[in-house]
Design a protein around this motif. Structure first.
Motif, PDB file in Angstrom:
ATOM      1  N   GLU A   1      34.057  61.196  13.052  1.00  0.00           N
ATOM      2  CA  GLU A   1      33.026  60.234  13.437  1.00  0.00           C
ATOM      3  C   GLU A   1      33.678  59.133  14.277  1.00  0.00           C
ATOM      4  N   SER A   2      32.956  58.692  15.295  1.00  0.00           N
ATOM      5  CA  SER A   2      33.526  57.663  16.181  1.00  0.00           C
ATOM      6  C   SER A   2      32.400  56.868  16.817  1.00  0.00           C
ATOM      7  N   ILE A   3      32.750  55.750  17.446  1.00  0.00           N
ATOM      8  CA  ILE A   3      31.829  55.159  18.423  1.00  0.00           C
ATOM      9  C   ILE A   3      32.604  54.861  19.696  1.00  0.00           C
ATOM     10  N   ARG A   4      31.857  54.838  20.776  1.00  0.00           N
ATOM     11  CA  ARG A   4      32.448  54.458  22.061  1.00  0.00           C
ATOM     12  C   ARG A   4      32.402  52.932  22.131  1.00  0.00           C
ATOM     13  N   LEU A   5      33.538  52.304  22.411  1.00  0.00           N
ATOM     14  CA  LEU A   5      33.588  50.837  22.383  1.00  0.00           C
ATOM     15  C   LEU A   5      32.724  50.227  23.487  1.00  0.00           C
ATOM     16  N   ALA A   6      32.505  50.979  24.566  1.00  0.00           N
ATOM     17  CA  ALA A   6      31.615  50.466  25.618  1.00  0.00           C
ATOM     18  C   ALA A   6      30.179  50.375  25.107  1.00  0.00           C
ATOM     19  N   ASP A   7      29.770  51.355  24.293  1.00  0.00           N
ATOM     20  CA  ASP A   7      28.431  51.299  23.690  1.00  0.00           C
ATOM     21  C   ASP A   7      28.325  50.115  22.733  1.00  0.00           C
ATOM     22  N   PHE A   8      29.409  49.900  22.009  1.00  0.00           N
ATOM     23  CA  PHE A   8      29.479  48.794  21.042  1.00  0.00           C
ATOM     24  C   PHE A   8      29.272  47.457  21.763  1.00  0.00           C
ATOM     25  N   GLU A   9      29.976  47.287  22.875  1.00  0.00           N
ATOM     26  CA  GLU A   9      29.879  46.027  23.628  1.00  0.00           C
ATOM     27  C   GLU A   9      28.476  45.852  24.217  1.00  0.00           C
ATOM     28  N   GLN A  10      27.947  46.945  24.774  1.00  0.00           N
ATOM     29  CA  GLN A  10      26.614  46.879  25.386  1.00  0.00           C
ATOM     30  C   GLN A  10      25.549  46.525  24.341  1.00  0.00           C
ATOM     31  N   ALA A  11      25.740  47.044  23.140  1.00  0.00           N
ATOM     32  CA  ALA A  11      24.771  46.775  22.073  1.00  0.00           C
ATOM     33  C   ALA A  11      24.800  45.303  21.666  1.00  0.00           C
ATOM     34  N   ILE A  12      26.000  44.689  21.690  1.00  0.00           N
ATOM     35  CA  ILE A  12      26.076  43.250  21.380  1.00  0.00           C
ATOM     36  C   ILE A  12      25.295  42.465  22.443  1.00  0.00           C
ATOM     37  N   ARG A  13      25.493  42.859  23.693  1.00  0.00           N
ATOM     38  CA  ARG A  13      24.767  42.188  24.778  1.00  0.00           C
ATOM     39  C   ARG A  13      23.267  42.316  24.579  1.00  0.00           C
ATOM     40  N   TYR A  14      22.835  43.527  24.225  1.00  0.00           N
ATOM     41  CA  TYR A  14      21.402  43.741  24.019  1.00  0.00           C
ATOM     42  C   TYR A  14      20.869  42.824  22.928  1.00  0.00           C
ATOM     43  N   MET A  15      21.598  42.722  21.842  1.00  0.00           N
ATOM     44  CA  MET A  15      21.112  41.912  20.720  1.00  0.00           C
ATOM     45  C   MET A  15      20.986  40.445  21.124  1.00  0.00           C
ATOM     46  N   ILE A  16      21.978  39.955  21.880  1.00  0.00           N
ATOM     47  CA  ILE A  16      21.906  38.559  22.323  1.00  0.00           C
ATOM     48  C   ILE A  16      20.679  38.354  23.213  1.00  0.00           C
ATOM     49  N   GLU A  17      20.474  39.271  24.157  1.00  0.00           N
ATOM     50  CA  GLU A  17      19.315  39.158  25.055  1.00  0.00           C
ATOM     51  C   GLU A  17      18.018  39.166  24.258  1.00  0.00           C
ATOM     52  N   LEU A  18      17.976  40.041  23.253  1.00  0.00           N
ATOM     53  CA  LEU A  18      16.745  40.140  22.460  1.00  0.00           C
ATOM     54  C   LEU A  18      16.478  38.834  21.713  1.00  0.00           C
ATOM     55  N   PHE A  19      17.534  38.292  21.066  1.00  0.00           N
ATOM     56  CA  PHE A  19      17.364  37.014  20.355  1.00  0.00           C
ATOM     57  C   PHE A  19      16.848  35.936  21.315  1.00  0.00           C
ATOM     58  N   VAL A  20      17.523  35.834  22.446  1.00  0.00           N
ATOM     59  CA  VAL A  20      17.224  34.738  23.373  1.00  0.00           C
ATOM     60  C   VAL A  20      15.810  34.887  23.931  1.00  0.00           C
ATOM     61  N   THR A  21      15.476  36.109  24.363  1.00  0.00           N
ATOM     62  CA  THR A  21      14.152  36.330  24.954  1.00  0.00           C
ATOM     63  C   THR A  21      13.059  36.107  23.919  1.00  0.00           C
ATOM     64  N   TYR A  22      13.272  36.679  22.744  1.00  0.00           N
ATOM     65  CA  TYR A  22      12.266  36.564  21.682  1.00  0.00           C
ATOM     66  C   TYR A  22      12.076  35.107  21.272  1.00  0.00           C
ATOM     67  N   GLY A  23      13.199  34.365  21.174  1.00  0.00           N
ATOM     68  CA  GLY A  23      13.123  32.965  20.761  1.00  0.00           C
ATOM     69  C   GLY A  23      12.352  32.108  21.753  1.00  0.00           C
ATOM     70  N   LYS A  24      12.452  32.465  23.028  1.00  0.00           N
ATOM     71  CA  LYS A  24      11.813  31.665  24.074  1.00  0.00           C
ATOM     72  C   LYS A  24      10.311  31.897  24.154  1.00  0.00           C
ATOM     73  N   GLU A  25       9.871  33.125  23.739  1.00  0.00           N
ATOM     74  CA  GLU A  25       8.458  33.475  23.929  1.00  0.00           C
ATOM     75  C   GLU A  25       7.549  32.665  23.020  1.00  0.00           C
ATOM     76  N   GLU A  26       6.286  32.580  23.438  1.00  0.00           N
ATOM     77  CA  GLU A  26       5.282  31.948  22.578  1.00  0.00           C
ATOM     78  C   GLU A  26       5.264  32.671  21.226  1.00  0.00           C
ATOM     79  N   SER A  27       5.017  31.930  20.191  1.00  0.00           N
ATOM     80  CA  SER A  27       4.926  32.564  18.863  1.00  0.00           C
ATOM     81  C   SER A  27       3.835  33.625  18.862  1.00  0.00           C
ATOM     82  N   ASN A  28       4.087  34.702  18.161  1.00  0.00           N
ATOM     83  CA  ASN A  28       3.078  35.751  18.075  1.00  0.00           C
ATOM     84  C   ASN A  28       2.604  35.872  16.639  1.00  0.00           C
TER      85      ASN A  28
END
Lengths: 457, 457
Positions: free
Chosen positions: A430-457
């Motif tokens: 079993e393994s992970i590709r470290l590039a996928d790992f890094e990209q996933a961190i970026r995705y999570m940050i973007e999601l937090f930031v975008t979601y936090g900025k949006e009007e409450s739902n």
């Protein structure tokens, strides 16, 4: 505007060190190995990312960790996301097939090798590292909660109790599920649901003791009876014929059907992998939709009498069958169990006892929920517009059902993570590709930031 | 005219001593105990009664003893009777339940207690003692042969080969089978046949490996397939629906149906003994005839997938069923096996493999054969006119089939012996009543004498 890409990149050596430390700690639920040591590591990780934790061990089983990270002064305290992860891993055996030690977390050719690194330790570190980066750069834009359980690999036997007892702790506006992978087309999968399950055992009794088969023309035979009963429940062309079985099903929308095209269901490949002897029971062109959207009724096991070598002339005293019905939205396990019992009654098999051994609700997120839309939009930004595979649900079932049941069916759940189709989860190397790992961190940050900025739902 | 009753009575102490000696010698085929010692005793017994013997050990398995006793100068050398007996016995366990040692052959209250004394050592001594008495009183009126096998209690695995190879040795005008009993009405049973058997195994393959049950709406399931196939072979009301299954059956004559009324088939008793949960599948008033005259198709075992505790979500790779068809005169195992295969083909289940695991012809003596008439007439004389229960056949099967197959289906076989319904064969405290033993010797002498005097048939 912050350059998150650079900030993530600067954090990588720390992130990899954390993943190594976590992956070097065995945490094998099936063997009871390293559970408490793992809980200690997780407490440290949570504290380092400025979170608070509770160890929930009041329902038996391995401890469940609840963690919460508060939003910054600029963040939105009325918005919350829940993450579901598990800290337990599959056993590493067979050990001789590993190229590197299964708890060594060695890095070779851009991959980290360890049991559990893809399922599901990588994703937890992705999420905690995203939080750490945000904490160092202005804090969290919303409240973030975690449920980290320790029995996923043995079927989450106490999860329901924990969710029911501590529903208030875990309630959030939306849930990010443990995991997903990039498929062979290099698209990141985003999965929105699971099938439910109504797993039944049917039993037919003929006598107190096995009888000599010379009485076959005089005594009733529970095996024949069960066979005849089952034959009324599914037709020769594999349509389920239990009265009302298909009632109440909410058919997939055109949008879902269109999305499902991304699902990498490879009928030809499956035939080879499993060595199928028979044609598919779904049209080959329709196999994907059948897999995703149709309920099932599978004989998982049937047993009666003598099944060893050669002959034994016995009229068996009892017969049993195990039936796994996978359910789709609109169906419930209780209703299906009742319909099966009623069907037996109607067709003259009222003496056959039917018990539900496991019941799970189907779950499918509303794909038009604002959070789901945000999660998709953010993924398109980080992974590329054509690199998203949206899956309405898994073909299988899982604890997503219990989240729906105890935290609310309206709360959307999206599964997205850092794995790759050839990460060999549950298998040696079993393994992970470290590039996928890094990209996933970026995705999570973007999601937090975008979601936090949006009007409450 | 000789007073056979007195002559038998005078012989009794010698006869009992012989039975004791024979019963004290363990001869347990299932455990390989005492086989060769028993063969030595039998050689002595045969020699003492002025017979000749051959030990047939050229087919593997425990030795089969062939014995022949020639008629006297006044006897008829063109007439011959064959006796079938077996020298092996069931294991005596559980030992703690015996009142007396299982190989002690102790006499208490007019019964001798020993493992095998009723099944089937008593009958061999009855027959040899009858011969001894005749030898001392003018010699035998016809030729008498014996087959004494040593594997009956383990299913007579080499009997067919011995019969086929040595058919010329064993051929005779008629056969007296090993055994019978007095029933609860104190009638001596005379049994004329057995059902045949076509024991099939059907196998359905779905894949090389077990598959996750999430694929239940896409992949075919060998368990469902086998269930659907079986459901076409026997109807819900338990009629066998394999095309042509009932063709060729020779229905029992009115005479046989009338005789069968003597068969002590106790449906109510069976319900209690076996703890039946379901009504009989034959009309209660017709249960005896169904038992004796109808063919069967019994699921003796069915197995597929996971059948342990709880749930396993598996789509099994294969399924199998064991089917025991008991056959009645007119049916043959090969024909029934072919019909089952053809049925599967016709109904679209040609991929299901069907193999015959065991095939036995049915056998039923012609009840109007002169020897059978003589055997009945003699029994009426010795046991009393109303004390005979004539049974066209056993409900079960047995090696009588092979006698028919290799020595001729026209040769009648009558089973009659010295047992009693409560002799507890195969159970602790097996015994015979010495009065039954003596009466059986008388019967055998009468049969020899009457048969020898009659015109050749």
């Amino acid at each position: 505007m912050k350059n998150w890409e650079n900030l993530v990149n600067e954090q990588m050596s720390e992130a990899i060190a954390a993943l190594q430390r976590y992956s070097q700690q065995p945490s094998i639920s099936a063997q009871g190995k390293g559970i408490l040591e793992t809980v200690e590591i997780l407490k440290e990780f949570i504290q380092e990312a400025q979170g608070e934790w509770k160890v929930l061990d009041d329902c038996g089983g391995n401890p469940v960790i609840y963690a919460v990270f508060e939003p910054s002064a600029n963040g939105n305290p009325n918005k919350s996301i829940l993450f579901y992860n598990h800290y337990d891993v599959q056993p590493p055996e067979p050990l001789e097939e590993w190229l590197y030690p299964p708890f060594g977390a060695e890095i070779h050719d851009g991959k980290m090798y360890a049991r559990g690194v893809s399922d599901n330790k990588g994703d937890l570190i992705v999420r905690l590292q995203a939080i750490s980066i945000l904490q160092k750069n202005g804090g969290l834009p919303c409240r973030v909660k975690f449920m980290i359980e320790g029995e996923e690999e043995i079927g989450s036997p106490t999860l329901s109790q924990v969710l029911e007892k501590h529903a208030d702790l875990f309630k959030a506006d939306a849930t990010i599920w443990e995991w997903s992978q990039k498929n062979k087309a290099d698209q990141i999968e985003m999965i929105m649901g699971v099938k439910g399950m109504c797993y039944m055992q049917l039993e037919c009794e003929g006598s107190d003791i096995d009888v000599h088969s010379q009485y076959g023309s005089v005594f009733d035979n529970p095996a024949w009876r069960l066979i005849q009963a089952l034959a009324t429940m599914r037709s020769v062309d594999n349509r389920i014929t239990v009265e009302g079985f298909y009632d109440n099903i909410i058919p997939p929308t055109e949008e879902l059907l269109a999305w499902s095209k991304a699902y990498p269901f490879d009928a030809k490949g499956a035939k080879e992998i499993f060595g199928l002897k028979r044609p598919l029971i779904a049209e080959e062109s329709n196999a994907r939709d059948a897999f995703l959207f149709e309920p099932t009724m599978t004989v998982c096991g049937i047993e009666s009498g003598y099944n060893g070598q050669g002959t034994k002339t016995v009229l068996p005293k009892r017969a049993q069958v195990k039936l796994d019905c996978r359910l789709v939205p609109g169906q419930t396990p209780e209703d299906i169990a009742n319909k099966i019992s009623r069907h037996l009654e109607i067709h003259g098999f009222g003496d056959i006892q039917a018990h539900m051994l496991n019941g799970l609700l189907p779950f499918r997120s509303d794909v038009n929920h604002p959070f789901v839309r945000t999660a998709i939009k953010t993924a398109e930004k980080v992974y590329g517009e054509n690199n998203i595979a949206l899956l309405p649900n898994f073909g299988g079932s899982g604890p997503m059902s219990q989240f729906g049941e105890f935290l609310g069916m309206e709360q959307p759940i999206v599964s997205i993570g850092c794995s790759w189709w050839d990460d060999r989860i549950h298998a040696p190397n079993e393994s992970i590709r470290l590039a996928d790992f890094e990209q996933a961190i970026r995705y999570m940050i973007e999601l937090f930031v975008t979601y936090g900025k949006e009007e409450s739902n």
